[in-house]
Write a protein that holds these residues in place. Sequence first.
Motif, short mmCIF file in Angstrom:
data_model
loop_
_atom_site.label_atom_id
_atom_site.label_comp_id
_atom_site.label_asym_id
_atom_site.label_seq_id
_atom_site.Cartn_x
_atom_site.Cartn_y
_atom_site.Cartn_z
N ILE A 8 2.11 -5.01 -7.92
CA ILE A 8 2.60 -3.72 -7.45
C ILE A 8 3.97 -3.89 -6.77
CG2 ILE A 8 2.12 -1.77 -5.90
CD1 ILE A 8 -0.89 -2.34 -6.50
N ILE A 32 -1.10 2.27 6.02
CA ILE A 32 -1.30 3.70 6.30
C ILE A 32 -2.67 4.15 5.80
CG2 ILE A 32 -0.49 6.05 5.76
CD1 ILE A 32 2.39 4.72 5.57
N GLU A 41 -10.53 9.37 8.90
CA GLU A 41 -10.02 10.42 8.04
C GLU A 41 -10.02 9.98 6.57
OE1 GLU A 41 -6.07 13.13 7.32
OE2 GLU A 41 -6.00 11.62 8.90
N ASP A 42 -10.61 10.78 5.71
CA ASP A 42 -10.68 10.48 4.28
C ASP A 42 -9.28 10.46 3.67
OD1 ASP A 42 -13.34 10.60 4.70
OD2 ASP A 42 -13.69 12.46 3.60
N LEU A 44 -7.49 11.37 0.16
CA LEU A 44 -7.73 12.03 -1.12
C LEU A 44 -6.50 11.93 -2.01
CD1 LEU A 44 -9.34 14.07 -2.92
CD2 LEU A 44 -8.25 15.87 -1.62
N ILE A 45 -6.64 11.22 -3.12
CA ILE A 45 -5.52 11.05 -4.05
C ILE A 45 -5.87 11.81 -5.33
CG2 ILE A 45 -4.06 9.38 -5.26
CD1 ILE A 45 -3.95 9.13 -2.18
N MET B 1 -6.39 12.98 4.68
CA MET B 1 -5.02 12.74 4.25
C MET B 1 -4.94 12.83 2.72
SD MET B 1 -2.80 9.26 4.88
CE MET B 1 -1.90 9.63 6.36
N ASN B 2 -4.01 13.61 2.22
CA ASN B 2 -3.85 13.69 0.77
C ASN B 2 -2.60 12.93 0.33
OD1 ASN B 2 -1.64 15.36 1.26
ND2 ASN B 2 -2.86 17.22 1.05
N LYS B 3 -2.30 13.04 -0.95
CA LYS B 3 -1.20 12.23 -1.51
C LYS B 3 0.13 12.59 -0.85
CE LYS B 3 -1.20 11.44 -6.17
NZ LYS B 3 -0.75 11.85 -7.52
N LEU B 6 0.43 11.16 2.53
CA LEU B 6 0.62 9.72 2.40
C LEU B 6 2.09 9.40 2.12
CD1 LEU B 6 -0.89 7.03 2.34
CD2 LEU B 6 -1.40 7.41 -0.07
N ALA B 9 4.01 9.95 5.32
CA ALA B 9 3.77 8.87 6.28
C ALA B 9 4.51 7.60 5.86
CB ALA B 9 2.27 8.59 6.39
N LEU B 10 4.58 7.35 4.56
CA LEU B 10 5.28 6.16 4.07
C LEU B 10 6.78 6.27 4.31
CD1 LEU B 10 5.06 3.43 2.57
CD2 LEU B 10 5.38 4.68 0.43
N ALA B 13 7.35 5.64 7.98
CA ALA B 13 7.10 4.26 8.40
C ALA B 13 8.16 3.30 7.90
CB ALA B 13 5.72 3.82 7.91
N THR B 14 8.80 3.62 6.77
CA THR B 14 9.73 2.66 6.17
C THR B 14 11.18 3.12 6.17
OG1 THR B 14 9.37 3.63 4.00
CG2 THR B 14 7.96 1.78 4.59
N VAL B 16 12.45 4.94 3.81
CA VAL B 16 12.91 5.21 2.45
C VAL B 16 12.93 6.73 2.23
CG1 VAL B 16 11.99 3.03 1.55
CG2 VAL B 16 10.61 5.11 1.36
N ASP B 20 11.71 8.26 -3.13
CA ASP B 20 11.27 6.87 -3.34
C ASP B 20 9.84 6.67 -2.86
OD1 ASP B 20 13.44 5.83 -4.67
OD2 ASP B 20 14.52 5.31 -2.84
N LYS B 23 7.61 7.92 -5.41
CA LYS B 23 7.55 7.01 -6.56
C LYS B 23 6.63 5.83 -6.28
CE LYS B 23 12.13 7.79 -8.57
NZ LYS B 23 13.50 7.25 -8.56
N VAL B 24 6.74 5.28 -5.06
CA VAL B 24 5.94 4.11 -4.70
C VAL B 24 4.44 4.46 -4.70
CG1 VAL B 24 5.37 2.48 -2.84
CG2 VAL B 24 7.77 2.97 -3.40
N VAL B 25 4.12 5.61 -4.12
CA VAL B 25 2.71 6.04 -4.06
C VAL B 25 2.17 6.23 -5.49
CG1 VAL B 25 1.16 7.92 -3.37
CG2 VAL B 25 2.85 7.03 -1.76
N PHE B 28 1.67 2.86 -7.14
CA PHE B 28 0.50 2.20 -6.56
C PHE B 28 -0.79 2.64 -7.25
CE2 PHE B 28 -2.70 1.68 -3.13
CZ PHE B 28 -2.50 0.33 -2.84
N PHE B 29 -1.00 3.95 -7.33
CA PHE B 29 -2.26 4.45 -7.90
C PHE B 29 -2.26 4.41 -9.43
CE2 PHE B 29 -2.34 6.07 -3.56
CZ PHE B 29 -3.56 5.55 -3.17
#
Lengths: 96, 92
Positions: A8, A32, A41-42, A44-45, B1-3, B6, B9-10, B13-14, B16, B20, B23-25, B28-29
């Motif tokens: 990754i 995170i 906290e869940d 959800l993706i 927390m949803n996408k 996330l 938050a990213l 934290a970074t 970026v 970007d 794109k990273v998230v 990842f998935f």
Amino acid sequence: MALTKSDIVEKVYNLGFSKKESVEIVEQLIEIIKKSLEDGEDVLISGFGKFCVKKKSERRGRNPATGEDLMLRQRQVVTFKCSGKLRDKINGALEE
Amino acid sequence: MNKLELVSALKNATGVSKTDAAKVVQIFFDSMADTLAEGERVEIRGLCSFFVKEYRSYTGRNPKTGDPVVIRPKRLPFFKCGKELKERVDED
């Protein structure tokens, strides 16, 4: 071959970040997710699935090795619910 | 927390950009989903691992009517919580 963190990181590196930045970004993302679950906290993706924190109540268990009775304390575990989209994707080859 | 949260938050934290971070998230998935679609394992140290379990075709029953139904072969992802995450979620 199994997918690991370094695979990754490599893909993030291909976005144009330095090696060091790529590692840090991926580590932050994982942190995170862990922090959110740790806080109860869940996560959800959509299109992938849901990471849930589930409370398990205390129950009677048994040591499978010795057969000894013991009490399992109340605990919290992480569960994953696969999304329909991911499920279809994984089964894609079988549908044809 | 949803996408979206996330991604946000990213970004915070970074440092970026939001683009970007998104794109990273996604990478990842998507990487995990693509790997599982190929029937391969995923192993993210400290977070979790996944493997694909194959089920053969079997004859089940409609629980409502009792009619036998043929269940086609299927694959399902199995989740295993990483050691660090497991401990952090269950502390105290």
